[in-house]
Design a protein around this motif. Structure first.
Motif, PDB file in Angstrom:
ATOM      1  N   GLU A  20      45.300  41.764  36.736  1.00 61.77           N
ATOM      2  CA  GLU A  20      44.265  40.754  36.964  1.00 61.77           C
ATOM      3  C   GLU A  20      43.763  40.188  35.638  1.00 61.77           C
ATOM      4  N   ALA A  21      43.642  41.052  34.644  1.00 61.65           N
ATOM      5  CA  ALA A  21      43.187  40.602  33.324  1.00 61.65           C
ATOM      6  C   ALA A  21      44.201  39.638  32.707  1.00 61.65           C
ATOM      7  N   THR A  71      44.789  45.712  34.694  1.00 59.15           N
ATOM      8  CA  THR A  71      45.588  44.968  33.721  1.00 59.15           C
ATOM      9  C   THR A  71      46.227  43.705  34.287  1.00 59.15           C
ATOM     10  N   ALA A  88      37.338  38.523  31.693  1.00 56.80           N
ATOM     11  CA  ALA A  88      38.703  39.057  31.601  1.00 56.80           C
ATOM     12  C   ALA A  88      38.701  40.395  30.873  1.00 56.80           C
ATOM     13  N   TYR A  89      37.870  40.516  29.852  1.00 54.01           N
ATOM     14  CA  TYR A  89      37.781  41.790  29.120  1.00 54.01           C
ATOM     15  C   TYR A  89      37.184  42.888  29.996  1.00 54.01           C
ATOM     16  N   LEU A 109      37.783  43.171  33.134  1.00 50.21           N
ATOM     17  CA  LEU A 109      38.912  43.620  33.955  1.00 50.21           C
ATOM     18  C   LEU A 109      39.761  44.637  33.182  1.00 50.21           C
ATOM     19  N   ILE A 110      39.936  44.384  31.894  1.00 44.58           N
ATOM     20  CA  ILE A 110      40.678  45.337  31.059  1.00 44.58           C
ATOM     21  C   ILE A 110      39.938  46.670  31.018  1.00 44.58           C
TER      22      ILE A 110
END
Length: 215
Positions: A179-180, A177, A168-169, A171-172
């Motif tokens: 998707e994260a 954003t 997830a990070y 994705l950031i």
């Protein structure tokens, strides 16, 4: 009962007794061997347990002495002298990898040794991957970090939720954003996630301008 019948019974009993004794004489060695095998097996098992306990104590003592060294250099030198195989070697290498700020090269070499040891249970190798990704950070291309983390995030893996958090990070980092936020919201609802991980996910969701999923 008549005397002839009593005599026949006595003779029959004697014959049975003689047959029993003959059987013992003929096959009794099997029973003796069985008893010796049981006793010997028990003694061997106890000896193995005693040896394993002694080795574990010696290994633990060696680690404690090494980690009590006064400087990081002395600690690394002492750890390098500890002998270990199997899962003990994994523990040793994780300790060697605990000081990346002092010696990043030695840290990554230790983690790579764990990853490359196919004889180790998967949990140790997965832990080494997570640690390596954390140590290398952005020095490692994002695509390589994702490729290393995705297998760890599969169902059944010991560090699935931690790997999912790291993904997830990523994705950031990519600027994805929405998707994260979705990935982090899923973690807040994941039954395998610890309370600390859920709190981190919620805080990050808010920081990104989203809303944490309601339980």
């Amino acid at each position: 009962m008549s005397n002839p019948e009593s005599f026949i019974d006595e003779v029959t009993e004697e014959v049975r007794r003689d047959k029993l004794f003959a059987t013992f004489r003929k096959y009794g060695w099997i029973g003796i061997l069985a008893v010796l095998g049981i006793v010997g097996g028990t003694a061997w098992t106890e000896w193995q347990k005693s040896q394993a306990e002694a080795e574990a104590r010696a290994f633990g003592d060696a680690l404690m002495m090494a980690t009590d060294a006064s400087t990081p250099e002395d600690r690394r030198a002492a750890l390098a002298q500890v002998q270990a195989t199997g899962e003990k070697a994994a523990v040793l290498n994780l300790l060697i990898a605990s000081d990346p700020a002092e010696d990043a090269t030695a840290t990554l070499e230790a983690l790579n040794r764990i990853e490359a040891d196919a004889t180790l249970p998967q949990v140790w190798r997965d832990l080494a991957v997570l640690r390596r990704i954390g140590v290398q950070g952005r020095d490692l291309p994002l695509a390589d970090r994702r490729a290393a983390l995705e297998p760890l995030a599969q169902p059944g893996r010991s560090f699935r939720v931690l790997a999912a958090e790291q993904l997830a990070y990523l994705l950031i980092e990519e600027g994805k954003t929405p998707e994260a936020i979705s990935a982090l919201q899923a973690l807040t609802q994941d039954q395998e996630a610890t309370g600390g991980l859920r709190n981190r996910a919620q805080q990050m969701i808010v920081a990104l301008g989203g809303e944490a999923a309601q339980g």
